[in-house]
Scaffold this active site. Structure first.
Site, PDB file in Angstrom:
ATOM      1  N   ARG A 104      25.620  36.297 -34.868  1.00  0.00           N
ATOM      2  CA  ARG A 104      25.870  36.797 -36.225  1.00  0.00           C
ATOM      3  C   ARG A 104      26.654  38.091 -36.113  1.00  0.00           C
ATOM      4  O   ARG A 104      26.109  39.167 -36.208  1.00  0.00           O
ATOM      5  CB  ARG A 104      24.549  37.029 -36.951  1.00  0.00           C
ATOM      6  CG  ARG A 104      23.747  35.779 -37.189  1.00  0.00           C
ATOM      7  CD  ARG A 104      22.478  36.111 -37.980  1.00  0.00           C
ATOM      8  NE  ARG A 104      21.496  35.053 -37.907  1.00  0.00           N
ATOM      9  CZ  ARG A 104      21.458  33.988 -38.716  1.00  0.00           C
ATOM     10  NH1 ARG A 104      22.340  33.875 -39.673  1.00  0.00           N
ATOM     11  NH2 ARG A 104      20.529  33.072 -38.581  1.00  0.00           N
ATOM     12  N   ARG A 151      17.737  30.558 -48.844  1.00  0.00           N
ATOM     13  CA  ARG A 151      17.665  31.913 -49.378  1.00  0.00           C
ATOM     14  C   ARG A 151      18.198  31.987 -50.812  1.00  0.00           C
ATOM     15  O   ARG A 151      17.555  32.511 -51.702  1.00  0.00           O
ATOM     16  CB  ARG A 151      18.485  32.863 -48.477  1.00  0.00           C
ATOM     17  CG  ARG A 151      18.252  34.342 -48.675  1.00  0.00           C
ATOM     18  CD  ARG A 151      16.943  34.794 -48.042  1.00  0.00           C
ATOM     19  NE  ARG A 151      16.769  34.201 -46.724  1.00  0.00           N
ATOM     20  CZ  ARG A 151      17.324  34.651 -45.595  1.00  0.00           C
ATOM     21  NH1 ARG A 151      18.079  35.726 -45.626  1.00  0.00           N
ATOM     22  NH2 ARG A 151      17.097  34.056 -44.457  1.00  0.00           N
ATOM     23  N   ASP A 205      28.878  31.270 -44.564  1.00  0.00           N
ATOM     24  CA  ASP A 205      29.393  32.364 -45.397  1.00  0.00           C
ATOM     25  C   ASP A 205      30.142  33.445 -44.640  1.00  0.00           C
ATOM     26  O   ASP A 205      31.316  33.721 -44.894  1.00  0.00           O
ATOM     27  CB  ASP A 205      28.219  33.060 -46.093  1.00  0.00           C
ATOM     28  CG  ASP A 205      28.020  32.506 -47.472  1.00  0.00           C
ATOM     29  OD1 ASP A 205      28.696  31.510 -47.800  1.00  0.00           O
ATOM     30  OD2 ASP A 205      27.180  33.060 -48.207  1.00  0.00           O
ATOM     31  N   THR A 223      26.109  25.125 -42.665  1.00  0.00           N
ATOM     32  CA  THR A 223      24.958  25.912 -43.091  1.00  0.00           C
ATOM     33  C   THR A 223      23.851  24.964 -43.455  1.00  0.00           C
ATOM     34  O   THR A 223      24.057  24.042 -44.235  1.00  0.00           O
ATOM     35  CB  THR A 223      25.230  26.798 -44.324  1.00  0.00           C
ATOM     36  OG1 THR A 223      23.948  27.161 -44.901  1.00  0.00           O
ATOM     37  CG2 THR A 223      26.015  26.109 -45.396  1.00  0.00           C
ATOM     38  N   ASP A 271      24.749  25.721 -49.181  1.00  0.00           N
ATOM     39  CA  ASP A 271      25.178  26.464 -50.368  1.00  0.00           C
ATOM     40  C   ASP A 271      26.630  26.926 -50.310  1.00  0.00           C
ATOM     41  O   ASP A 271      27.039  27.774 -51.109  1.00  0.00           O
ATOM     42  CB  ASP A 271      24.225  27.643 -50.628  1.00  0.00           C
ATOM     43  CG  ASP A 271      24.143  28.613 -49.454  1.00  0.00           C
ATOM     44  OD1 ASP A 271      24.825  28.378 -48.433  1.00  0.00           O
ATOM     45  OD2 ASP A 271      23.404  29.607 -49.565  1.00  0.00           O
ATOM     46  N   ASP A 293      21.571  25.561 -45.298  1.00  0.00           N
ATOM     47  CA  ASP A 293      21.209  25.806 -46.699  1.00  0.00           C
ATOM     48  C   ASP A 293      22.079  25.006 -47.673  1.00  0.00           C
ATOM     49  O   ASP A 293      21.749  24.883 -48.842  1.00  0.00           O
ATOM     50  CB  ASP A 293      21.340  27.297 -47.022  1.00  0.00           C
ATOM     51  CG  ASP A 293      20.224  28.115 -46.399  1.00  0.00           C
ATOM     52  OD1 ASP A 293      19.318  27.525 -45.792  1.00  0.00           O
ATOM     53  OD2 ASP A 293      20.266  29.352 -46.524  1.00  0.00           O
ATOM     54  N   GLY A 299      24.260  31.337 -37.692  1.00  0.00           N
ATOM     55  CA  GLY A 299      23.103  30.635 -37.121  1.00  0.00           C
ATOM     56  C   GLY A 299      23.509  29.273 -36.594  1.00  0.00           C
ATOM     57  O   GLY A 299      24.392  28.625 -37.148  1.00  0.00           O
TER      58      GLY A 299
END
Lengths: 358, 358, 358, 358
Positions: free
Chosen positions: D89, D188, D120, D142, D146, D144, D27
């Site tokens: 992706r 997520r 990831d 990312t 993470d 996120d 993304g």
């Protein structure tokens, strides 16, 4: 450096109520209210402590000038810059009987501990007051980010954002008018704002106290750049930037009583020198006070919040003469003795990125 | 004032292709690229015109310095400040043979018409060039908003936003440190930025050229305010503000070749005077170049877009010696002769709101 | 339309003290606090009036639910969104005995006049209350900007800014991922936000209630664009946009008790239809509540301030059943009867700019 | 974890020219262009390398779809969100013959090394490609946050800012209308955005995947709060938040092909549940795509710049199968093997601050 890690406290075995004094000292900056709010919320909500605010920094402690601090007083202050307690550049250890007056207030108000939020001066005062027997935990703030021992101090992140936005803005004028735009930002002893905002704003030249500059090299670089592939440049100057010794540029500044530059700022000198040497249309912007005001970034709100919670946890455990600090992803405590008299400088890697991307 | 209303054109009966010259002159500001983009998109897309850009304002016309303008050149410029054409403060009518050089370029490039985006100087030049026989439509831009005949000129709205944000920022410092903060903003002949940003930022005192100030009254107001119910104040000063005649404050300024203030700005004088008279801790912030740079507000993007479309429609209809203008919710055309030599001042109602809310 | 121009009042010959009720009704939006602050400052400072605030709109008047409004209550509210008075979607004329309850409160509180800030519903209620004999002046607010008779209503300008910023943000994702991004914005009866934010954000397609859309034409346009010169598109949809009659796209929506769309928003339908017809990777963003909250833009702060001052001036002069309005650069008064039941639509010129620049 | 510290390189003894492939995968997010710009500037300027860009992530490598990358291509991209290389992706190791196609392109383009920027999936692909014999250095991105092994990944900081601004905005509506506002943000597997934006925005409840929630406790808390001292609440929900096992709330979601939630988001469920249980007026805002687009914050621009420079330095030294990482104030390299398959969770201290300040 020995670090005292904060344990993750989820359940409190003992619950005891303290009376905690709270002050903000030195120059104001965004994020102070987040820390004040966190001290009040965590102190009252988690431990049942009473928080006693002092007006205008150490001055208010010396004078016994108190502001009541309850839940109502901290409503909606999280996104508001400045400090609801007020602040002043006053150091009890530098005035006759200052420390004694602090101790008198501590006794009169039956304070079990103090939390003080401030920069160099306030942290030094905290050390002296701790030596005089008061339990004290400090929270670092300075838009210059030069407090040793912590990755970030409150206020710095917002200052970088404001300076970057200003660089973004003068960028379009520089390009439209074929100009050299010189932007002077804060940073007396360290160039954190200049280097970070310089990288973020894509400045061609960044001058920081850590790396005395060579006016001849700058002239050469700008001439080459304007000849080769661009017709404008951005030069970011920290107010504490200095020419290299033996440099062909000499200058003196007039300083005020707090050491602030009154006339002949380095930005003015660099701007005039570039104009004289290159003949390029050169303009100066001195950011000044806007760098330390207004809405804190989320990062400063979060930092203030974490430091406030950690400071309350620390005084509740009986810690003293320590400072909350950010290290990577963790909030830790650092002994005040280990950071006293030190200035945290911009690391070589970051300076190198600033130069590499120019 | 006679207005030529734009008809709502939905279907074009005739389609003819023109060669249109385009330039941006005077100081740069946010929203110029939106206008350039609209001229190119509307000119090429709706009519099949060819748009020829000139570099650095009238200078580029005189020199025949051309930038190709196709769809690719205007990609992603809508939110970007400055002008992709470059600009300069150069007036063909003020230089020997300037108008002749313009006519030579118009002939060499076989231009059917010109669209020029600029302030006072550029509009005046447009008039002169029109008188020499060139079809020309002007688009007003000036962050000072003092062009007669239009509610808004390109760039003003963004400048007000930037000035307001700066006032918001110094507000928290003023309050935290019990200071008077003086903020000097642009506005040589009219106080549009000062009055609007002053109202939006909640300034206590707003000084505009329209309303010569009385230093004694300001001193009295500030003393009363600080005694009665506040310990800080914000004073916004337009660079063209002047003391009332016979006032107890006199001052002179040193001006540069473009009329810009080189030393002794009114902000400095007002700041020093307040400090001397009241003894309040008083600090000055001069906003300077950041007011005219960076990302345009949506309002300036929309204004530039509407003016660009209207200007292309106008030249396509054979209009000349007119300026696009915003009147309420409508975009109209105004004869250049009707606005020549006029300065649009802040209306009394707006000045009154600024004073009433202080 | 007959306009009552505000005289420029500089010296008041008569000074009389009124008791004025103040409320905010309907959906909240940024700029309401600026208007409240202006009513209090101008009412108290210029005339010596007493301002009585009612909580939660007309509900608070019916219930006699009062908030004291003094200088202290309006400190620092200028840059804060929402309304310190609270608001509710409650209409006294639509509930049994509602108007009588209003009159009872007016009498109990000895109100000489009321100022009510609101949209359609509130303005309609104001009319009914005025008919029942209460002196009342209204201030228009609606982020949809569809109140007739005024260029701008409070809240709209901030909403356009927020929507534009969102379009700017999805723009980079659209381009990086070769996507069609559909952004649904507010605008039930008129497409002001969609058209303005669409122009400012450079949207390729803008769908507004004023101009029923043709799904076949949109499909054709997107296919052509993606084949010819771009691999992404932004489609802005007002929540009240509708397909053209006889269009190949039909849909129904599920509405809630306030007429709000509960399921099957037009954004969802358009997004699904585009994906199905073109096969392009298509994503939907529904902006929702963020459009009506947070810090007001300077424009909304200024508008609220001007309307607040003008409303106090109006009630002080004995005006009633009028609404403050912006017309070009002037604030004027408009009889409520002249705007009742009307919806102000986006003019053809603005729709045309939105289409021309796509 | 073994760290390979970057030496501070000031003078290069050897100068050798490499051909380096560059891609962005997964993304898009703000800050990618800063990293691309830094790779190009440092690669070309410091070492004389050639940088070969691939369009749309690994897809472009497999297809041999190349974008030329010179100084001109990276002009003015620093403040622009998204990625000028495009992204997708697509994972070569997950498609038949994918890795072979990558190797073929590496050979065809005579690449000495690759730099890949991604989350990831891209990091996992980088590992596989490195195992197949290609020198590869990764840069983590990312929103996120993470990715294990680094304090920050590109894009996260901007996402927190956007989410905080949205919370600030719904805050004023919540307060004006006495509502519970539920804001669903990305995250997520980890709740970094929810926890940070929740703290910064002053949310009353923050739900993160790290800490399964108890609907009964939330109901009790909200009821208590609204009875005791407030009439509104903000609830921030990470899209990956889950109810505690054995909780009285059960729900299922419908997932799409990339694992994205298609229907029945946790935000919808939590919002409906709160409304049902408490009867409070409850509204949901799902931030969606705006979180990953638009202008990067200065922090993300600096992070991208530092990572880009460090990655070029690393491939120039012959490092492979490592990732650039931020640790406190330093940029370091981390072996890809050490972070594979790990998710970095929000630490207990930060979760505790979020809960303590609610």
């Amino acid at each position: 450096m020995a670090l005292v890690r904060l344990p993750t406290i989820t359940h409190h075995e003992t619950r005891f109520e303290l009376r905690i004094g709270l002050l903000t000292g030195g120059g104001d900056c965004p994020g102070l209210n987040a820390a004040i709010r966190a001290v009040v919320k965590q102190g009252m909500g988690e431990y049942g402590h009473t928080i006693i605010g002092f007006r205008n920094g150490w001055k208010g402690v010396v004078d016994g000038d108190i502001i009541p601090l309850g839940r109502q007083d901290i409503r909606n202050v999280l996104p508001v810059g400045g400090t609801l307690l007020g602040t002043a550049r006053f150091h009890p250890h530098a005035s006759d009987g200052g420390i004694d007056a602090v101790l008198a207030t501590v006794e009169a108000e039956r304070l079990d501990a103090m939390i003080c939020i401030g920069g160099d001066g306030t942290l030094h005062a905290a050390s002296k007051v701790a030596d005089a027997g008061v339990n004290i935990v400090a929270i670092p703030k300075t838009i210059d980010n030069d407090v040793e021992g912590t990755d970030l101090s409150i206020g710095f992140h917002t200052a970088v954002n404001i300076a970057t936005e200003a660089i973004d803005r003068v960028h379009t004028t520089a390009e439209s008018h074929n100009r050299v735009m010189v932007v002077e930002v804060m940073g007396r002893h360290a160039g954190w704002i200049a280097v970070n905002a310089g990288i973020a704003g894509g400045a061609e030249v960044v001058l920081a106290p850590e790396d005395p500059f060579d006016m001849d090299a700058i002239e050469k670089f700008l001439r080459h750049r304007h000849r080769a592939h661009a017709n404008f440049s951005i030069v970011v100057v920290a107010e504490g930037a200095v020419p290299r010794e033996g440099s062909s540029m000499n200058f003196t500044q007039e300083l005020g009583k707090y050491g602030e530059i009154i006339a002949g700022s380095i930005g003015e000198r660099v701007s005039a020198e570039i104009a004289k040497r290159t003949g390029f249309d050169t303009r100066l912007t001195v950011l000044g006070h806007v760098q330390r005001g207004g809405e804190p970034t989320p990062t400063d709100r979060i930092l203030g919040s974490r430091f406030g919670v950690a400071a309350v946890d620390a005084v509740s455990r009986g810690e003293s003469k320590v400072m909350t600090a950010l290290r990577g992803e963790s909030v830790v405590l650092v002994p005040l003795d280990e950071i006293a008299g030190k200035v945290k400088h911009v690391p070589a890697e970051l300076l190198r990125v600033a130069h590499a991307l120019s």
